[in-house]
Structure formats: C-alpha cells, structure tokens
Write a protein that holds these residues in place. Sequence first.
Motif, mmCIF file in Angstrom:
data_model
loop_
_atom_site.group_PDB
_atom_site.id
_atom_site.type_symbol
_atom_site.label_atom_id
_atom_site.label_comp_id
_atom_site.label_asym_id
_atom_site.label_seq_id
_atom_site.Cartn_x
_atom_site.Cartn_y
_atom_site.Cartn_z
ATOM 1 N N ARG A 106 45.627 46.904 41.575
ATOM 2 C CA ARG A 106 44.818 48.099 41.837
ATOM 3 C C ARG A 106 43.495 47.679 42.467
ATOM 4 N N TRP A 107 42.950 48.573 43.287
ATOM 5 C CA TRP A 107 41.614 48.390 43.835
ATOM 6 C C TRP A 107 40.609 49.008 42.878
ATOM 7 N N GLY A 108 39.507 48.315 42.640
ATOM 8 C CA GLY A 108 38.433 48.817 41.803
ATOM 9 C C GLY A 108 37.191 49.073 42.636
ATOM 10 N N PHE A 109 36.068 49.209 41.979
ATOM 11 C CA PHE A 109 34.800 49.382 42.677
ATOM 12 C C PHE A 109 34.348 48.041 43.252
ATOM 13 N N PRO A 110 33.566 48.043 44.321
ATOM 14 C CA PRO A 110 33.107 46.780 44.918
ATOM 15 C C PRO A 110 32.348 45.914 43.914
ATOM 16 N N GLY A 111 32.521 44.649 44.072
ATOM 17 C CA GLY A 111 31.908 43.666 43.187
ATOM 18 C C GLY A 111 32.842 42.487 43.041
ATOM 19 N N LYS A 112 32.529 41.621 42.099
ATOM 20 C CA LYS A 112 33.369 40.426 41.970
ATOM 21 C C LYS A 112 34.732 40.730 41.353
ATOM 22 N N ASN A 113 34.877 41.876 40.684
ATOM 23 C CA ASN A 113 36.161 42.252 40.090
ATOM 24 C C ASN A 113 36.800 43.417 40.835
ATOM 25 N N ARG A 114 36.645 43.483 42.151
ATOM 26 C CA ARG A 114 37.204 44.597 42.936
ATOM 27 C C ARG A 114 38.728 44.596 42.902
ATOM 28 N N ARG A 115 39.322 43.414 42.981
ATOM 29 C CA ARG A 115 40.787 43.304 42.954
ATOM 30 C C ARG A 115 41.250 43.137 41.511
ATOM 31 N N ILE A 116 42.039 44.090 41.058
ATOM 32 C CA ILE A 116 42.567 44.033 39.703
ATOM 33 C C ILE A 116 44.053 43.713 39.819
ATOM 34 N N CYS A 117 44.432 42.536 39.397
ATOM 35 C CA CYS A 117 45.820 42.094 39.524
ATOM 36 C C CYS A 117 46.293 41.542 38.185
ATOM 37 N N ILE A 118 47.363 42.115 37.685
ATOM 38 C CA ILE A 118 47.965 41.667 36.434
ATOM 39 C C ILE A 118 49.343 41.110 36.764
ATOM 40 N N ARG A 119 49.548 39.838 36.452
ATOM 41 C CA ARG A 119 50.850 39.200 36.685
ATOM 42 C C ARG A 119 51.546 39.003 35.352
ATOM 43 N N LEU A 120 52.813 39.358 35.329
ATOM 44 C CA LEU A 120 53.614 39.269 34.105
ATOM 45 C C LEU A 120 54.927 38.560 34.391
ATOM 46 N N VAL A 121 55.453 37.951 33.364
ATOM 47 C CA VAL A 121 56.810 37.429 33.424
ATOM 48 C C VAL A 121 57.710 38.556 32.930
ATOM 49 N N LEU A 122 58.764 38.861 33.669
ATOM 50 C CA LEU A 122 59.631 39.987 33.308
ATOM 51 C C LEU A 122 60.278 39.813 31.933
ATOM 52 N N LYS A 123 60.417 38.581 31.463
ATOM 53 C CA LYS A 123 60.993 38.359 30.134
ATOM 54 C C LYS A 123 60.059 38.862 29.028
ATOM 55 N N ASP A 124 58.750 38.954 29.316
ATOM 56 C CA ASP A 124 57.789 39.427 28.317
ATOM 57 C C ASP A 124 57.734 40.945 28.213
ATOM 58 N N VAL A 125 58.338 41.648 29.165
ATOM 59 C CA VAL A 125 58.345 43.109 29.118
ATOM 60 C C VAL A 125 59.352 43.557 28.070
ATOM 61 N N GLU A 126 58.858 44.262 27.057
ATOM 62 C CA GLU A 126 59.727 44.720 25.968
ATOM 63 C C GLU A 126 60.359 46.072 26.252
ATOM 64 N N ALA A 127 59.589 46.977 26.880
ATOM 65 C CA ALA A 127 60.113 48.325 27.110
ATOM 66 C C ALA A 127 59.301 49.027 28.197
#
Length: 184
Positions: A106-127
């Motif tokens: 997701r895109w956030g507001f400008p700044g050092k945390n503008r890019r919000i990226c969450i990476r997951l391993v599909l095996k960790d997804v429970e539901a």
Amino acid sequence: MSSRSKWIQIEFIKGSRTFANSCWACILVCGSMGFLLVGFSSCIGQDLIPGLSSKQIAFLPQGLVMCFYGSAGLSLGLYLWCTAFWDVGGGYNYFDKQEGISSIFRWGFPGKNRRICIRLVLKDVEAVGLKSQEGFFPSRILYLKVRGRRTIPLTRIGENFTLDNMEEKAAELARFSRVSIEGF
C-alpha cells in the motif's frame, strides 16, 4: 481490477484517488475560498468578490468567523487533494503459489515509511476471513489470519461490495491459498 493465473494472483486496490474525493475537494476549496474572501473583504472594507457586497458584514465577529471557516475548509480541501494526488491507500495484493509468498503493498503518506509492504510465507496463512457489520453504515472487510501476527486487511474500509461479492472473493482466495474461511 485483478489478474489471475494458475500460480499467481494479483488484486489491485483503489486508493484515495476516487471521483468522490475529487468532487468533495473541489467543493470544499471553492466554498472555503468564498468564505475566506468575504471575511477578508469585511476586514479591509473593500469588496474582493464583484457583485457580492460585504459592507453589511462586520469583521468582528462575523468576518472573523468566516475567515476561520474559510481557512479550515481550505485546509481540509487541500488535504483531500494531497491524499488523492499521493493515492494514499492504493496498492495491490500479490499471491504466488510457486514461490510460496504473499505480498501486500500500500502507498502511505510521504515520508520514510511511504511504502508499506508486508511479505508473508503462504504456509503461515491460517485462514481467509470476512468481517461483516450490517446496519445503517454496513462495512465488510476481507482479511488474512496469519500465524503469529495480527489479522491483515485486504480490502479498503470504504469499499461498498455486496455480501455475495465479498463471499466470492473470500472463497476464491481461500481456494487459491488452500486455507479455510472464517467469519461466515
């Protein structure tokens, strides 16, 4: 809008760059400029808007209040324009079965945390879950339940999908990820 194949699924998420936000920003900026100009006109004693006399408006308290409302509305309108320009909340959900990874961006507001990226391993997804709240302002949120983490929302809060459409999306994602569905 989305892209699907046997191994990869990408769903694009619309951010703040919507027609409704642009309309509200235009209305707010135009209306607040009128308030600001009339309030300022009452301060200097000269009409800044042709055809609109401000001689009947005393600066204290009416002109001052109009200047306050004008500057508040202008700030809110410019805020809406900036969020639409930066497309805050826009991004994508990426699921790759071959690599076994998922990425929520997701895109956030400008700044050092503008890019919000969450990476997951599909095996960790429970539901895959669906949180539905009915009433005057119904809301439906599709989320991932991940082992050892909080739930991660996949849809925008303001999206107005029907319950059938959300159930279909949840079922399709659960089938693709080979996990269960919860919250129905």
